[in-house]
Design an enzyme around this catalytic site. Structure first.
Site, PDB file in Angstrom:
ATOM      1  N   ARG A 216       4.001  12.022   3.143  1.00 16.19           N
ATOM      2  CA  ARG A 216       3.818  11.168   1.889  1.00 16.19           C
ATOM      3  C   ARG A 216       2.484  11.576   1.297  1.00 16.19           C
ATOM      4  NH1 ARG A 216       3.679   5.410   4.701  1.00 16.19           N
ATOM      5  NH2 ARG A 216       2.173   6.494   6.025  1.00 16.19           N
TER       6      ARG A 216
ATOM      7  N   ASP B 237      -5.240  -1.132   3.369  1.00 13.06           N
ATOM      8  CA  ASP B 237      -4.339  -1.291   4.347  1.00 13.06           C
ATOM      9  C   ASP B 237      -3.919  -2.872   3.946  1.00 13.06           C
ATOM     10  OD1 ASP B 237      -2.543  -1.767   6.498  1.00 13.06           O
ATOM     11  OD2 ASP B 237      -4.062  -2.552   8.092  1.00 13.06           O
ATOM     12  N   THR B 238      -2.679  -3.199   3.800  1.00 13.06           N
ATOM     13  CA  THR B 238      -2.136  -4.470   3.464  1.00 13.06           C
ATOM     14  C   THR B 238      -1.231  -4.978   4.582  1.00 13.06           C
ATOM     15  OG1 THR B 238      -0.050  -3.439   2.388  1.00 13.06           O
ATOM     16  CG2 THR B 238      -2.048  -4.128   0.866  1.00 13.06           C
TER      17      THR B 238
ATOM     18  N   GLU C  83       1.841  -6.028   6.776  1.00  8.53           N
ATOM     19  CA  GLU C  83       3.013  -5.178   6.919  1.00  8.53           C
ATOM     20  C   GLU C  83       4.176  -6.177   6.502  1.00  8.53           C
ATOM     21  OE1 GLU C  83       3.769  -2.506   7.547  1.00  8.53           O
ATOM     22  OE2 GLU C  83       1.693  -1.751   8.488  1.00  8.53           O
TER      23      GLU C  83
ATOM     24  N   ARG D 253       0.947   7.186   0.059  1.00  7.94           N
ATOM     25  CA  ARG D 253       0.359   5.997   0.678  1.00  7.94           C
ATOM     26  C   ARG D 253      -1.034   5.977   0.079  1.00  7.94           C
ATOM     27  NH1 ARG D 253      -2.219   2.935   2.841  1.00  7.94           N
ATOM     28  NH2 ARG D 253      -2.014   2.099   4.792  1.00  7.94           N
TER      29      ARG D 253
ATOM     30  N   ASP E  23       0.922  -1.082   0.183  1.00  9.03           N
ATOM     31  CA  ASP E  23      -0.067   0.141  -0.085  1.00  9.03           C
ATOM     32  C   ASP E  23       0.846   1.298   0.223  1.00  9.03           C
ATOM     33  OD1 ASP E  23       0.853   0.022   2.496  1.00  9.03           O
ATOM     34  OD2 ASP E  23      -1.030  -0.908   3.483  1.00  9.03           O
TER      35      ASP E  23
END
Length: 432
Positions: A301, A256-257, A259, A251, A237
């Site tokens: 970001r 949300d992927t 980690e 971002r 992500d």
């Protein structure tokens, strides 16, 4: 293929009728990555099978075909189909089959027999042509050059024929004398005068056509988006792009992927898969950046949607079960409803992060997903002993073999053979 296609079909049909109770569909095809002299794909009562017609005289040996690969209906988990102009790629779990005939029929058969929905990969029509599947500049340049040369040859051939006809007409006109020639010239002049407005009209039509094409191209991404080139994949992500010569971190909004690079967390399950999907889809590609709310986060970001091939990569992550819908800090968001629908679709199909009950939480993901004992590679399944001498990527026959060895040796928490390289994403020997 054999010289006699009908004979080949008869031979394959006869052999498959012995091997299977029912053969519903049979067509030319194969497996991506394998070169078959005469490959055939069959949909049977038990699954999809790929056979190769042996290179023999078909006279003495009764067994003329050999099994190359297969996927059983009962093992089916997910499926996608990617249509080209003259063929299609049908992915069943981790295997991708080439269908050179009725790909839509095969896709329907997969859904009917396995009960698994087949997802069609949507791409603009232009991306189905040879050379335009990727945004790689060298591929486009090669294909465009080929098309230009072909067009020049066709135009030259057309005008060459026209000149021959004009020469013939002029020779005939001279034989009628000066008076007839003069009348003919006058008529030709009148015709030319009449054609002039038509040419102007055609030019206007061409201009309108170009304008229409431009509108269609612009419609594939928001008008207020920024052009960018993807320069690095950090994880599933988070990426880095070049915008007008400046490197920027991005971002992805609302996703949300798991980690792979968190300083305080181990590599999480499905994180490496999300990173690989991002690399395969975005690396080096020209994309468009769409903002929605605050433009940057506290780390500086960019917060954005990434547009490619007429859709957002954010949505692609959700549809494929690579990410959860998350970080809804400043609603309303433009794409909230379609993103939630994409997540719901992946969840209903138990894709990836949704395949393990309880793995996805309201705050993220469980640090360690339980792996059934039957899926852990055993020594008999590996090319080499993970506790033996040091190995490098060049020792393995495939990336899958290296990955299984890496995990058996303790990866991704431990990497005694240094197979993961410097990125530490849990995905080893990616060049294989």
């Amino acid at each position: 293929m054999g010289d006699n296609k009908e004979k080949d079909l008869d031979v394959v049909s006869r052999e498959l009728s012995i091997e299977h109770d029912q053969v519903y569909m049979l067509d030319h095809g194969g497996v991506v990555g394998q070169t078959l002299k005469s490959g055939w794909v069959a949909a049977t009562n038990t699954g999809v099978f790929v056979y190769n017609l042996k290179d023999s005289d078909l006279s003495s040996d009764y067994k003329y075909v050999e099994l190359i690969d297969y996927t059983l209906w009962e093992d089916m988990v997910e499926s996608t189909v990617d249509y080209y102009l003259l063929k299609a790629h049908l992915q069943l779990n981790e295997k991708t089959y080439v269908i050179n005939g009725d790909a839509k029929g095969f896709a329907r058969m997969v859904q009917d027999k396995s009960g698994v929905s087949v997802t069609k990969i949507e791409r603009p029509f232009s991306r189905k042509f040879l050379g335009f599947r990727s945004n790689k500049l060298w591929k486009k340049a090669t294909v465009i050059s080929t098309y230009i040369v072909t067009a020049i040859l066709l135009i030259g051939l057309f005008f060459g024929q026209s000149e021959d006809k004009n020469d013939s007409t002029q020779s005939v006109a001279k034989s009628y004398g000066d008076v007839e020639s003069t009348e003919t010239d006058n008529k030709l002049q009148e015709n030319n005068n009449k054609n002039t407005p038509s040419n102007t009209t055609n030019a206007s039509d061409d201009s309108k056509s170009d304008s229409t094409n431009n509108i269609k191209e612009e419609a594939s991404f928001p008008e207020d988006s920024e052009e960018a080139t993807v320069t690095r994949i950090v994880d599933g992500d988070t990426i880095e792009v070049n915008i007008d010569g400046e490197e920027q971190g991005v971002r992805l909004l609302l996703v949300d992927t798991p980690e792979t690079k968190h300083p305080n967390l181990p590599v999480q399950d499905y994180g490496p898969e999300a990173s690989k999907f991002a690399k395969d889809t975005l690396s080096g590609e020209e994309v468009h950046i769409e903002y929605d709310g605050p433009k940057t986060d506290k780390y500086g970001r960019l917060l954005a949607y990434i547009w490619i091939d007429g859709t957002t990569f954010n949505k692609m992550l959700l549809e494929g079960g690579y990410a959860r819908y998350a970080y809804v800090y400043d609603p309303p968001y433009t794409h909230a409803e379609e993103f939630q629908a994409a997540e719901a679709s992946a969840k209903s199909q138990n894709l990836r992060i949704w395949s393990e009950e309880g793995y996805v939480t309201k705050d993220g993901f469980l640090q360690k997903k339980k792996v059934p004992q039957s899926t852990v590679p055993t020594a008999g399944d590996l090319e080499f002993d993970p506790n033996g001498p040091d190995r490098n990527c060049g020792d393995f026959s495939s990336q899958e073999s290296a990955q299984a060895f890496f995990e058996a040796a303790g990866g991704p928490e431990k990497d005694p053979h240094q197979l993961d390289g410097s990125d530490g994403d849990g995905l080893v020997c990616e060049s294989l």
